[in-house]
Design an enzyme around this catalytic site. Structure first.
Site, PDB file in Angstrom:
ATOM      1  N   ASN A   7      11.286 -11.428 -30.515  1.00 21.32           N
ATOM      2  CA  ASN A   7      11.470 -12.244 -31.708  1.00 21.32           C
ATOM      3  C   ASN A   7      10.814 -11.499 -32.873  1.00 21.32           C
ATOM      4  O   ASN A   7       9.591 -11.537 -33.037  1.00 21.32           O
ATOM      5  CB  ASN A   7      10.806 -13.610 -31.482  1.00 21.32           C
ATOM      6  CG  ASN A   7      10.971 -14.537 -32.670  1.00 21.32           C
ATOM      7  OD1 ASN A   7      11.493 -14.143 -33.715  1.00 21.32           O
ATOM      8  ND2 ASN A   7      10.502 -15.760 -32.521  1.00 21.32           N
ATOM      9  N   LYS A  14       7.086 -10.792 -31.844  1.00 20.58           N
ATOM     10  CA  LYS A  14       6.612 -11.456 -30.631  1.00 20.58           C
ATOM     11  C   LYS A  14       7.462 -10.992 -29.459  1.00 20.58           C
ATOM     12  O   LYS A  14       8.657 -10.732 -29.632  1.00 20.58           O
ATOM     13  CB  LYS A  14       6.759 -12.978 -30.760  1.00 20.58           C
ATOM     14  CG  LYS A  14       5.874 -13.579 -31.808  1.00 20.58           C
ATOM     15  CD  LYS A  14       5.964 -15.106 -31.760  1.00 20.58           C
ATOM     16  CE  LYS A  14       5.437 -15.676 -33.044  1.00 20.58           C
ATOM     17  NZ  LYS A  14       6.130 -16.810 -33.559  1.00 20.58           N
ATOM     18  N   ARG A  89      16.088 -12.503 -30.516  1.00 17.92           N
ATOM     19  CA  ARG A  89      16.355 -13.701 -31.303  1.00 17.92           C
ATOM     20  C   ARG A  89      16.877 -13.256 -32.671  1.00 17.92           C
ATOM     21  O   ARG A  89      16.252 -12.434 -33.346  1.00 17.92           O
ATOM     22  CB  ARG A  89      15.065 -14.500 -31.491  1.00 17.92           C
ATOM     23  CG  ARG A  89      15.278 -15.696 -32.369  1.00 17.92           C
ATOM     24  CD  ARG A  89      13.987 -16.381 -32.710  1.00 17.92           C
ATOM     25  NE  ARG A  89      14.246 -17.569 -33.498  1.00 17.92           N
ATOM     26  CZ  ARG A  89      13.334 -18.194 -34.222  1.00 17.92           C
ATOM     27  NH1 ARG A  89      12.097 -17.752 -34.239  1.00 17.92           N
ATOM     28  NH2 ARG A  89      13.643 -19.256 -34.904  1.00 17.92           N
ATOM     29  N   HIS A 178      16.711 -23.239 -34.949  1.00 17.03           N
ATOM     30  CA  HIS A 178      15.987 -23.632 -33.722  1.00 17.03           C
ATOM     31  C   HIS A 178      16.956 -23.985 -32.590  1.00 17.03           C
ATOM     32  O   HIS A 178      16.611 -24.766 -31.695  1.00 17.03           O
ATOM     33  CB  HIS A 178      15.079 -24.865 -33.959  1.00 17.03           C
ATOM     34  CG  HIS A 178      13.951 -24.633 -34.914  1.00 17.03           C
ATOM     35  ND1 HIS A 178      13.612 -25.540 -35.887  1.00 17.03           N
ATOM     36  CD2 HIS A 178      13.081 -23.610 -35.037  1.00 17.03           C
ATOM     37  CE1 HIS A 178      12.579 -25.078 -36.583  1.00 17.03           C
ATOM     38  NE2 HIS A 178      12.235 -23.909 -36.088  1.00 17.03           N
ATOM     39  N   HIS A 204      11.971 -31.015 -32.932  1.00 18.43           N
ATOM     40  CA  HIS A 204      11.239 -29.752 -32.785  1.00 18.43           C
ATOM     41  C   HIS A 204      10.305 -29.674 -33.997  1.00 18.43           C
ATOM     42  O   HIS A 204      10.746 -29.401 -35.112  1.00 18.43           O
ATOM     43  CB  HIS A 204      12.244 -28.590 -32.768  1.00 18.43           C
ATOM     44  CG  HIS A 204      11.611 -27.227 -32.777  1.00 18.43           C
ATOM     45  ND1 HIS A 204      11.707 -26.337 -31.731  1.00 18.43           N
ATOM     46  CD2 HIS A 204      10.857 -26.591 -33.718  1.00 18.43           C
ATOM     47  CE1 HIS A 204      11.050 -25.233 -32.007  1.00 18.43           C
ATOM     48  NE2 HIS A 204      10.535 -25.364 -33.223  1.00 18.43           N
ATOM     49  N   GLY A 206       7.170 -27.859 -35.361  1.00 22.19           N
ATOM     50  CA  GLY A 206       6.162 -26.802 -35.349  1.00 22.19           C
ATOM     51  C   GLY A 206       5.870 -26.470 -36.795  1.00 22.19           C
ATOM     52  O   GLY A 206       6.057 -27.318 -37.679  1.00 22.19           O
ATOM     53  N   GLY A 208       7.607 -24.463 -38.569  1.00 15.70           N
ATOM     54  CA  GLY A 208       8.964 -24.802 -39.018  1.00 15.70           C
ATOM     55  C   GLY A 208       9.411 -25.971 -38.165  1.00 15.70           C
ATOM     56  O   GLY A 208       8.969 -26.096 -37.027  1.00 15.70           O
ATOM     57  N   ARG A 237       7.039 -25.575 -45.919  1.00 15.84           N
ATOM     58  CA  ARG A 237       8.331 -25.824 -46.569  1.00 15.84           C
ATOM     59  C   ARG A 237       8.434 -27.277 -47.001  1.00 15.84           C
ATOM     60  O   ARG A 237       7.967 -28.182 -46.297  1.00 15.84           O
ATOM     61  CB  ARG A 237       9.495 -25.496 -45.624  1.00 15.84           C
ATOM     62  CG  ARG A 237       9.588 -24.037 -45.237  1.00 15.84           C
ATOM     63  CD  ARG A 237      10.854 -23.791 -44.428  1.00 15.84           C
ATOM     64  NE  ARG A 237      10.824 -22.478 -43.803  1.00 15.84           N
ATOM     65  CZ  ARG A 237      10.952 -22.265 -42.494  1.00 15.84           C
ATOM     66  NH1 ARG A 237      11.138 -23.274 -41.665  1.00 15.84           N
ATOM     67  NH2 ARG A 237      10.905 -21.045 -42.016  1.00 15.84           N
ATOM     68  N   ASP A 279      -1.727 -25.930 -41.403  1.00 22.00           N
ATOM     69  CA  ASP A 279      -1.886 -26.125 -39.961  1.00 22.00           C
ATOM     70  C   ASP A 279      -2.177 -27.593 -39.650  1.00 22.00           C
ATOM     71  O   ASP A 279      -3.097 -28.183 -40.221  1.00 22.00           O
ATOM     72  CB  ASP A 279      -3.036 -25.237 -39.471  1.00 22.00           C
ATOM     73  CG  ASP A 279      -3.082 -25.165 -37.963  1.00 22.00           C
ATOM     74  OD1 ASP A 279      -3.240 -26.223 -37.319  1.00 22.00           O
ATOM     75  OD2 ASP A 279      -2.952 -24.055 -37.434  1.00 22.00           O
ATOM     76  N   SER A 280      -1.416 -28.151 -38.719  1.00 18.00           N
ATOM     77  CA  SER A 280      -1.549 -29.592 -38.450  1.00 18.00           C
ATOM     78  C   SER A 280      -2.943 -29.955 -37.959  1.00 18.00           C
ATOM     79  O   SER A 280      -3.426 -31.051 -38.223  1.00 18.00           O
ATOM     80  CB  SER A 280      -0.499 -30.047 -37.439  1.00 18.00           C
ATOM     81  OG  SER A 280      -0.741 -29.446 -36.200  1.00 18.00           O
ATOM     82  N   GLU A 330       4.484 -31.034 -29.275  1.00 24.45           N
ATOM     83  CA  GLU A 330       3.900 -30.996 -27.930  1.00 24.45           C
ATOM     84  C   GLU A 330       2.426 -31.378 -27.926  1.00 24.45           C
ATOM     85  O   GLU A 330       1.924 -31.901 -26.937  1.00 24.45           O
ATOM     86  CB  GLU A 330       4.038 -29.580 -27.337  1.00 24.45           C
ATOM     87  CG  GLU A 330       5.463 -29.202 -26.997  1.00 24.45           C
ATOM     88  CD  GLU A 330       5.624 -27.717 -26.700  1.00 24.45           C
ATOM     89  OE1 GLU A 330       4.674 -27.087 -26.207  1.00 24.45           O
ATOM     90  OE2 GLU A 330       6.721 -27.186 -26.963  1.00 24.45           O
ATOM     91  N   GLU A 379      11.812 -20.862 -25.865  1.00 24.65           N
ATOM     92  CA  GLU A 379      12.947 -20.111 -26.424  1.00 24.65           C
ATOM     93  C   GLU A 379      13.120 -18.772 -25.715  1.00 24.65           C
ATOM     94  O   GLU A 379      14.238 -18.283 -25.570  1.00 24.65           O
ATOM     95  CB  GLU A 379      12.719 -19.907 -27.929  1.00 24.65           C
ATOM     96  CG  GLU A 379      12.867 -21.224 -28.696  1.00 24.65           C
ATOM     97  CD  GLU A 379      12.245 -21.217 -30.080  1.00 24.65           C
ATOM     98  OE1 GLU A 379      10.996 -21.199 -30.170  1.00 24.65           O
ATOM     99  OE2 GLU A 379      12.989 -21.241 -31.067  1.00 24.65           O
TER     100      GLU A 379
END
Ligand code: AMP
Length: 393
Positions: A7, A14, A89, A178, A204, A206, A208, A237, A279-280, A330, A379
């Site tokens: 990716n 990655k 990807r 995604h 999904h 994350g 993004g 975003r 960051d959450s 998650e 993925e």
């Protein structure tokens, strides 16, 4: 058989080396800050991990060399011959690619022809493809697109309310992203439901984030659009805004088109609303500490996510399962709760105790009309499956 999933982003690369068809992770890692003198290389294998910092990695070919050297020097593989396929990807496949394809020079040219639709992503994907094709030339390389899963959307979902010629001349439509994740997770959910016909929404979430409505295994609508900017607020975003913002910001702040677009992509969402972080984990901690804008960032996102879930519930004509996946979906029980607490009117009910536990699990209450699941995405496995499938063709 060993297959490498790659990716390549604009400044990162990655990878995951998988034993297939067992779908076992042999090694994984990433190169970050490509293009800089302080790049970092991490590799994980056999339960251990190694990091090299302050590396001079000026382009992706150097990053590819690092990955290959890392696999060889750490004896993850004895020689490159052990790698029997590479899956890449690719973010934007446009309408040209309805499924994953074996890469040849013509495919690379076609992917490049879509650069205008994904200027932040496709050029980086191509650099990764070229570098790995050069380094490992005698094996199959496969392109797996983020967009192909959404190619089943009907016209009323993928067309915008813009002049029709924008579509026919320039491809201005909703593509969605995604796709590999939505497909992987929804296939598992479909199997768990154990019935022929299913109505599934995958969230999904994350850095993004996107939501997809899936009927009988096929995407019928999704929240991301022409680019990954459309949808609901994400890490940085904005998600949907009124396009008239561009003119206003030009008048008020002298912002160019590019500047406003950059602000909407890089400086909005959690980061822009809260002023704290993208960051959450930071946002949740700040909100719990009483930071009002951090709480607002979470509430605005939850509200917009629920807007999508409610509209997809109607589109699907009901719902069998709502599935959370990706980093936040998650792991962040707080975000899942903020969302599900707004869905009671649809009979979608969370069990708070189950929601607090970790891992792949059902988190709906016994009296919920809809199953709520957390299903970790993968993925890389999805990419490796396609390499295997096309190799055997
Ligand atoms: P992704 O883009 O899927 O890698 O997801 C990245 C996001 O997941 C970041 O906002 C992380 O803060 C979030 N995340 C990862 N682990 C956790 C966790 N344990 N709790 C809350 N958020 C998490």
């Amino acid at each position: 058989m060993k297959i490498l999933s790659v990716n390549a982003g604009s400044s990162s690369l990655k990878f995951q080396l998988l034993q297939m068809p067992e779908e076992f992770e042999i090694a994984s890692g990433l190169v970050e800050r490509i293009g800089n003198k302080n790049a970092e290389f991490k590799i994980k294998f056999n339960g251990s991990s190694k990091t090299q910092s302050d590396l001079m990695v000026l382009d992706h070919s150097v990053a590819v060399d690092l990955v290959i050297k890392g696999l060889l020097e750490n004896k993850v593989i004895a020689s490159l011959d052990e790698i029997q396929g590479v899956g890449h990807r690719v973010v934007q496949g446009g309408e040209l690619f309805k499924e994953s394809v074996v890469i040849d020079d013509d495919v690379v040219i076609k992917i490049a022809s879509l650069n205008d639709l994904a200027p932040l992503h496709n050029p980086a994907n191509i650099i990764g493809i070229n570098a790995f094709r050069k380094a490992i030339p005698n094996v199959i390389h496969v392109a797996v697109f983020d967009t192909t899963f959404h190619q089943t959307m009907p016209e009323e979902s993928f067309l915008y309310g813009t002049p029709y010629e924008w579509y026919t001349k320039h491809g201005v439509i909703k593509y969605g992203f995604h796709g590999t994740s939505h497909q992987y997770v929804s296939e598992l959910a479909h199997a768990r439901l154990g019935k022929a016909h299913s109505k599934i929404i995958v969230a999904h979430i994350g850095n993004g984030a996107s939501i997809t409505a899936i009927r009988d295994g096929k995407s019928i609508d999704t929240s991301m659009g022409l680019t990954p900017l459309e949808g609901f607020p994400m890490g940085t975003r904005s998600g949907n805004v009124d396009p008239a913002i561009f003119q206003l910001m030009q008048q008020k702040e002298g912002y160019s088109l590019e500047k406003t677009l950059n602000e909407l992509n890089k400086n909005s969402g959690y980061l822009g609303i809260s002023g704290v972080s993208h960051d959450s984990r930071d946002i949740i901690a700040a909100a719990e500490g009483g930071n009002k804008r951090a709480q607002l960032a979470l509430d605005i996102q939850a509200k917009r996510i629920v807007d999508y879930i409610a509209s997809y519930y109607v589109l699907l004509g009901g719902l069998d399962a709502l599935v959370f996946t990706a980093g936040i979906g998650e792991n962040a029980r707080e975000v899942r709760k903020l969302i599900c607490d707004r869905l009671g009117v649809l009979g979608i009910k969370l069990d708070d105790n189950k929601n607090n536990s970790r891992g792949d699990k059902e988190i709906s209450s016994d009296d919920s009309n809809v199953k709520i699941w957390v299903i970790p995405t993968n993925e890389e496995v999805m990419i490796a499956r396609d390499v295997l499938r096309l190799q055997n063709k």
